[in-house]
Design a protein around this motif. Structure first.
Motif, PDB file in Angstrom:
ATOM      1  N   LYS A   6      -6.532  -2.608  -7.310  1.00  0.00           N
ATOM      2  CA  LYS A   6      -6.220  -3.648  -8.299  1.00  0.00           C
ATOM      3  C   LYS A   6      -6.044  -5.004  -7.612  1.00  0.00           C
ATOM      4  N   ILE A   7      -5.313  -4.992  -6.499  1.00  0.00           N
ATOM      5  CA  ILE A   7      -5.129  -6.231  -5.730  1.00  0.00           C
ATOM      6  C   ILE A   7      -6.492  -6.715  -5.216  1.00  0.00           C
ATOM      7  N   THR A   8      -7.281  -5.775  -4.732  1.00  0.00           N
ATOM      8  CA  THR A   8      -8.595  -6.127  -4.173  1.00  0.00           C
ATOM      9  C   THR A   8      -9.512  -6.690  -5.252  1.00  0.00           C
TER      10      THR A   8
ATOM     11  N   HIS B 294       1.157  -6.335 -13.140  1.00  0.00           N
ATOM     12  CA  HIS B 294       1.691  -5.939 -11.830  1.00  0.00           C
ATOM     13  C   HIS B 294       0.598  -5.683 -10.805  1.00  0.00           C
ATOM     14  N   PHE B 295       0.851  -6.114  -9.594  1.00  0.00           N
ATOM     15  CA  PHE B 295      -0.071  -5.885  -8.474  1.00  0.00           C
ATOM     16  C   PHE B 295      -1.467  -6.397  -8.783  1.00  0.00           C
ATOM     17  N   PHE B 296      -1.490  -7.604  -9.373  1.00  0.00           N
ATOM     18  CA  PHE B 296      -2.759  -8.211  -9.754  1.00  0.00           C
ATOM     19  C   PHE B 296      -2.805  -9.638  -9.213  1.00  0.00           C
ATOM     20  N   GLY B 297      -2.041  -9.873  -8.140  1.00  0.00           N
ATOM     21  CA  GLY B 297      -1.989 -11.218  -7.568  1.00  0.00           C
ATOM     22  C   GLY B 297      -2.955 -11.342  -6.397  1.00  0.00           C
ATOM     23  N   ALA B 298      -3.807 -12.387  -6.429  1.00  0.00           N
ATOM     24  CA  ALA B 298      -4.735 -12.611  -5.309  1.00  0.00           C
ATOM     25  C   ALA B 298      -3.980 -13.248  -4.144  1.00  0.00           C
TER      26      ALA B 298
ATOM     27  N   SER C 196      -2.318   6.872  -6.279  1.00  0.00           N
ATOM     28  CA  SER C 196      -1.550   5.747  -6.846  1.00  0.00           C
ATOM     29  C   SER C 196      -1.645   4.542  -5.927  1.00  0.00           C
ATOM     30  N   ASN C 197      -1.401   4.762  -4.636  1.00  0.00           N
ATOM     31  CA  ASN C 197      -1.436   3.628  -3.712  1.00  0.00           C
ATOM     32  C   ASN C 197      -2.841   3.034  -3.623  1.00  0.00           C
ATOM     33  N   SER C 198      -3.849   3.874  -3.602  1.00  0.00           N
ATOM     34  CA  SER C 198      -5.211   3.343  -3.512  1.00  0.00           C
ATOM     35  C   SER C 198      -5.580   2.590  -4.791  1.00  0.00           C
TER      36      SER C 198
ATOM     37  N   PRO D 194       6.455  13.178  -3.214  1.00  0.00           N
ATOM     38  CA  PRO D 194       6.091  11.889  -2.622  1.00  0.00           C
ATOM     39  C   PRO D 194       7.057  10.772  -3.006  1.00  0.00           C
ATOM     40  N   GLU D 195       7.214   9.821  -2.066  1.00  0.00           N
ATOM     41  CA  GLU D 195       8.059   8.658  -2.375  1.00  0.00           C
ATOM     42  C   GLU D 195       7.168   7.502  -2.806  1.00  0.00           C
ATOM     43  N   PHE D 196       7.727   6.649  -3.670  1.00  0.00           N
ATOM     44  CA  PHE D 196       6.963   5.487  -4.142  1.00  0.00           C
ATOM     45  C   PHE D 196       7.732   4.205  -3.868  1.00  0.00           C
ATOM     46  N   LEU D 197       8.670   4.245  -2.927  1.00  0.00           N
ATOM     47  CA  LEU D 197       9.512   3.064  -2.684  1.00  0.00           C
ATOM     48  C   LEU D 197       8.719   1.958  -2.012  1.00  0.00           C
ATOM     49  N   ARG D 198       9.067   0.731  -2.394  1.00  0.00           N
ATOM     50  CA  ARG D 198       8.468  -0.436  -1.735  1.00  0.00           C
ATOM     51  C   ARG D 198       9.467  -0.975  -0.730  1.00  0.00           C
ATOM     52  N   GLU D 199       9.005  -1.339   0.446  1.00  0.00           N
ATOM     53  CA  GLU D 199       9.903  -1.987   1.401  1.00  0.00           C
ATOM     54  C   GLU D 199      10.410  -3.275   0.756  1.00  0.00           C
ATOM     55  N   GLY D 200      11.641  -3.623   1.065  1.00  0.00           N
ATOM     56  CA  GLY D 200      12.208  -4.847   0.497  1.00  0.00           C
ATOM     57  C   GLY D 200      12.942  -4.582  -0.803  1.00  0.00           C
TER      58      GLY D 200
ATOM     59  N   ILE E 228      -4.086 -13.255   0.617  1.00  0.00           N
ATOM     60  CA  ILE E 228      -4.874 -13.078   1.838  1.00  0.00           C
ATOM     61  C   ILE E 228      -5.010 -11.596   2.184  1.00  0.00           C
ATOM     62  N   GLY E 229      -4.745 -10.748   1.192  1.00  0.00           N
ATOM     63  CA  GLY E 229      -4.958  -9.312   1.403  1.00  0.00           C
ATOM     64  C   GLY E 229      -3.642  -8.563   1.498  1.00  0.00           C
ATOM     65  N   TYR E 230      -3.705  -7.300   1.128  1.00  0.00           N
ATOM     66  CA  TYR E 230      -2.497  -6.470   1.225  1.00  0.00           C
ATOM     67  C   TYR E 230      -2.318  -6.010   2.668  1.00  0.00           C
ATOM     68  N   GLY E 231      -1.053  -5.763   3.042  1.00  0.00           N
ATOM     69  CA  GLY E 231      -0.762  -5.226   4.373  1.00  0.00           C
ATOM     70  C   GLY E 231       0.315  -4.169   4.242  1.00  0.00           C
ATOM     71  N   GLY E 232       1.076  -3.952   5.312  1.00  0.00           N
ATOM     72  CA  GLY E 232       2.182  -3.002   5.257  1.00  0.00           C
ATOM     73  C   GLY E 232       1.822  -1.650   5.835  1.00  0.00           C
ATOM     74  N   SER E 233       2.795  -0.755   5.775  1.00  0.00           N
ATOM     75  CA  SER E 233       2.626   0.542   6.422  1.00  0.00           C
ATOM     76  C   SER E 233       1.934   1.542   5.511  1.00  0.00           C
ATOM     77  N   CYS E 234       1.737   1.179   4.230  1.00  0.00           N
ATOM     78  CA  CYS E 234       1.219   2.189   3.292  1.00  0.00           C
ATOM     79  C   CYS E 234      -0.187   1.925   2.798  1.00  0.00           C
ATOM     80  N   PHE E 235      -0.399   0.791   2.111  1.00  0.00           N
ATOM     81  CA  PHE E 235      -1.701   0.595   1.461  1.00  0.00           C
ATOM     82  C   PHE E 235      -2.877   0.742   2.440  1.00  0.00           C
ATOM     83  N   PRO E 236      -2.874   0.002   3.567  1.00  0.00           N
ATOM     84  CA  PRO E 236      -4.047   0.118   4.453  1.00  0.00           C
ATOM     85  C   PRO E 236      -4.266   1.557   4.918  1.00  0.00           C
TER      86      PRO E 236
ATOM     87  N   ILE F  62      -1.445  12.575  -6.174  1.00  0.00           N
ATOM     88  CA  ILE F  62      -0.851  11.503  -6.985  1.00  0.00           C
ATOM     89  C   ILE F  62      -0.405  10.354  -6.084  1.00  0.00           C
ATOM     90  N   LYS F  63       0.211  10.704  -4.958  1.00  0.00           N
ATOM     91  CA  LYS F  63       0.706   9.666  -4.039  1.00  0.00           C
ATOM     92  C   LYS F  63      -0.443   8.800  -3.503  1.00  0.00           C
ATOM     93  N   HIS F  64      -1.436   9.450  -2.905  1.00  0.00           N
ATOM     94  CA  HIS F  64      -2.532   8.677  -2.309  1.00  0.00           C
ATOM     95  C   HIS F  64      -3.335   7.922  -3.354  1.00  0.00           C
TER      96      HIS F  64
HETATM   97  C1  UDX Z   1       3.712   0.326  -1.171  1.00  0.00           C
HETATM   98  C2  UDX Z   1       3.795   0.918  -2.598  1.00  0.00           C
HETATM   99  O1  UDX Z   1       4.061  -0.117  -3.539  1.00  0.00           O
HETATM  100  C3  UDX Z   1       4.835   2.008  -2.653  1.00  0.00           C
HETATM  101  O2  UDX Z   1       4.832   2.600  -3.949  1.00  0.00           O
HETATM  102  C4  UDX Z   1       4.471   3.038  -1.605  1.00  0.00           C
HETATM  103  O3  UDX Z   1       5.212   4.178  -1.643  1.00  0.00           O
HETATM  104  C5  UDX Z   1       4.485   2.396  -0.230  1.00  0.00           C
HETATM  105  O4  UDX Z   1       3.509   1.360  -0.238  1.00  0.00           O
HETATM  106  P1  UDX Z   1       5.016  -1.487   0.291  1.00  0.00           P
HETATM  107  O5  UDX Z   1       4.012  -1.199   1.368  1.00  0.00           O
HETATM  108  O6  UDX Z   1       6.456  -1.532   0.679  1.00  0.00           O
HETATM  109  O7  UDX Z   1       4.914  -0.393  -0.882  1.00  0.00           O
HETATM  110  O8  UDX Z   1       4.625  -2.915  -0.332  1.00  0.00           O
HETATM  111  P2  UDX Z   1       4.098  -3.475  -1.730  1.00  0.00           P
HETATM  112  O9  UDX Z   1       5.172  -4.216  -2.405  1.00  0.00           O
HETATM  113  O10 UDX Z   1       3.435  -2.416  -2.508  1.00  0.00           O
HETATM  114  O11 UDX Z   1       3.002  -4.536  -1.220  1.00  0.00           O
HETATM  115  C6  UDX Z   1       1.889  -4.128  -0.429  1.00  0.00           C
HETATM  116  C7  UDX Z   1       1.014  -5.297  -0.074  1.00  0.00           C
HETATM  117  O12 UDX Z   1       0.299  -5.750  -1.213  1.00  0.00           O
HETATM  118  C8  UDX Z   1       1.755  -6.524   0.473  1.00  0.00           C
HETATM  119  O13 UDX Z   1       1.059  -7.040   1.583  1.00  0.00           O
HETATM  120  C9  UDX Z   1       1.727  -7.503  -0.676  1.00  0.00           C
HETATM  121  O14 UDX Z   1       1.765  -8.837  -0.240  1.00  0.00           O
HETATM  122  C10 UDX Z   1       0.389  -7.162  -1.316  1.00  0.00           C
HETATM  123  N1  UDX Z   1       0.285  -7.545  -2.729  1.00  0.00           N
HETATM  124  C11 UDX Z   1       1.122  -6.983  -3.645  1.00  0.00           C
HETATM  125  C12 UDX Z   1      -0.684  -8.474  -3.125  1.00  0.00           C
HETATM  126  O15 UDX Z   1      -1.453  -8.993  -2.298  1.00  0.00           O
HETATM  127  N2  UDX Z   1      -0.783  -8.797  -4.457  1.00  0.00           N
HETATM  128  C13 UDX Z   1       0.028  -8.249  -5.391  1.00  0.00           C
HETATM  129  O16 UDX Z   1      -0.133  -8.598  -6.575  1.00  0.00           O
HETATM  130  C14 UDX Z   1       1.018  -7.334  -4.989  1.00  0.00           C
END
Ligand code: UDX
Length: 436
Positions: free
Chosen positions: A214-216, A248-252, A207-209, A150-156, A254-262, A203-205
């Motif tokens: 944590k963000i939630t 890390h990843f503990f910032g409130a 970890s992301n969940s 599995p990959e764990f890369l973050r976009e950006g 308007i919600g997480y987005g992107g192609s992975c977490f949801p 591990i992949k799923h």
């Molecule tokens: C994520 C995982 O981090 C990566 O390991 C996995 O393989 C692919 O999914 P990515 O979707 O590129 O990566 O973005 P990420 O930097 O993880 O952010 C996801 C979302 O969470 C964003 O919308 C971001 O704004 C939000 N976020 C992140 C928060 O709301 N609070 C935080 O503290 C951190």
């Protein structure tokens, strides 16, 4: 080593380019001929820092070549990475048709031993299905292994993350497969965690969940802060200093987005339920995430009283900074709601405006953040790009009609806003308001 990568999207292209950077010879395959023509010229179809430079470097060094035929991938590399898309269908079920088709094509062209590695984000048990599919369609007595990596890369920060991973997880059930994967990752300076295929997939799923959870948790706490008068940034700072919790990843927001977490959260719930394990906690992550944006919208609506015919500025469209990716971007959901309520929108994003224009040609696309704010009844911040954090609030105040900011990422300078007599609503924080 000669390595084939099937699927040249975000995951496949970055995997290929980074393996080339580590000295391997790479063939990247994609069925989209237009995309391949651009890649051969070193042009990347999406925004990702450092990727164009590294792509051009390895196209020139000939360490990275392209093809539109999966058959070529089977011929070229002893290791074949599957990096094709797995879009999600209803309630988190992933569409596995691309992966299945690749597995069949690999089988039909297999002449010698190959290690087939799934790198796309796939539901648990996919490795087993790939192994069975190849076994069914292979002609003759050819040996192969299936692994999960599995990959764990973050976009950006995908290039940095791929070249400098915290760990590499390889799920593999044979000594030969393990030794090939150890060779592939020989140039990476990090622990290599060897597990069963099934554990690597989980591990992949998981970890992301967990990160989404944590963000939630921070987002839910932000509601409690608003109700009780506490401040979310102080709370998560105090909590995060406990090493067991961390910052890390503990910032409130308007919600997480992107192609992975949801997608990954829904997929974990789906597969779990399919296996007979209820997943109310995982389902709740997704529901709470959606309601976080709903609350933000309601705050805007209740402050502005009537949205019809109001002009609103939006800073930030992408789901996070440093990407032009709009998948599951909270800003897009907000735009839909504000438009439906009759508001006129002036939007800005450093790189995501061309992609947004394709979906919403009717918005005003501003030349810079101040232009967006010009004449607006309020400013809404949806993505914490550095240029918004550093924006000159005095200029915003001079050009906006009503100096009111809804900061969905807690990134605007509160002290400065207070000095300028602006109104600022954050997430989980007391509003900044001028003395009345
Ligand atoms: C994520 C995982 O981090 C990566 O390991 C996995 O393989 C692919 O999914 P990515 O979707 O590129 O990566 O973005 P990420 O930097 O993880 O952010 C996801 C979302 O969470 C964003 O919308 C971001 O704004 C939000 N976020 C992140 C928060 O709301 N609070 C935080 O503290 C951190």
């Amino acid at each position: 080593m000669k390595i084939s990568v099937i699927g040249s999207g975000h995951v496949g292209l970055i995997t290929g380019v980074c393996f080339a950077e580590k000295g391997h010879e790479i063939l990247c395959v994609d069925h989209d001929k237009d995309k391949l023509a651009k890649l051969k010229k070193g042009e990347v179809p999406f925004f990702e820092p450092d990727l164009p430079e590294l792509l051009q470097k390895h196209v020139a060094s000939k360490k990275l070549v392209f093809s539109d035929r999966t058959e070529d991938a089977v011929e070229f590399g002893q290791a074949i990475f599957i990096c094709v898309g797995t879009p999600s269908t209803e309630r988190g079920k992933a569409d596995m048709s691309y992966v299945e088709k690749v597995a069949r094509t690999i089988a039909e062209n297999l002449k010698d031993y190959r290690l087939v590695i799934e790198k796309s984000t796939v539901p648990i048990k996919t490795g087993e299905r790939i192994r069975r599919t190849i076994g069914r369609y292979v002609r003759g007595d050819v040996h192969f292994d299936v692994a999960s990596n599995p990959e764990f890369l973050r976009e950006g920060s995908a290039i940095y993350d791929t070249l400098n991973p915290d760990r590499v997880v390889v799920g593999v059930d044979s000594a030969k497969g393990e030794s090939l994967l150890r060779e592939i990752y020989g140039g990476f300076n990090c622990p290599i965690v060897v597990t069963s295929v099934g554990s690597a997939e989980l591990i992949k799923h998981a970890s992301n969940s967990f990160l989404a959870l944590k963000i939630t948790y921070a987002n839910w706490l932000s509601r409690l802060c608003e109700a009780s008068g506490a401040d979310i940034e102080q709370v998560v700072h105090g909590m995060g200093l406990d090493k067991r919790i961390g910052h890390h990843f503990f910032g409130a927001g308007i919600g997480y987005g992107g192609s992975c977490f949801p997608k990954d959260v829904d997929a974990l719930a789906h597969i779990s339920e399919e296996l007979g394990v209820d997943a109310p906690m995982i389902r709740l992550i997704s529901d709470t995430n959606k309601s976080q944006l709903e609350r933000f919208y309601q705050r805007i609506e209740s402050e502005l009283w009537v949205l019809h015919d109001k002009t609103l500025a939006i800073w930030g469209l992408a789901f996070k900074p440093n990407t032009d990716d709009l998948r599951e971007a909270p800003a897009l959901r907000l735009i839909d709601k504000l438009k439906a309520a009759g508001a006129k929108l002036r939007v800005h994003d450093p790189v995501a405006m061309p992609n947004t224009r394709k979906l919403h040609p009717d918005l005003y696309y501003a030349k810079d953040p101040i232009d967006a704010a010009s004449g607006a009844d309020a400013l809404i911040v949806c993505t914490e790009w550095p240029q918004y954090k550093e924006a000159d609030l005095a200029k915003v105040k001079a050009s906006i009609r009503v100096p009111m900011i809804f900061d969905g990422r807690n990134c605007i300078d509160r002290k400065k806003a207070a000095e300028l007599g602006m109104t600022l609503f954050g997430i989980g924080k007391a509003p900044v308001k001028p003395a009345e």
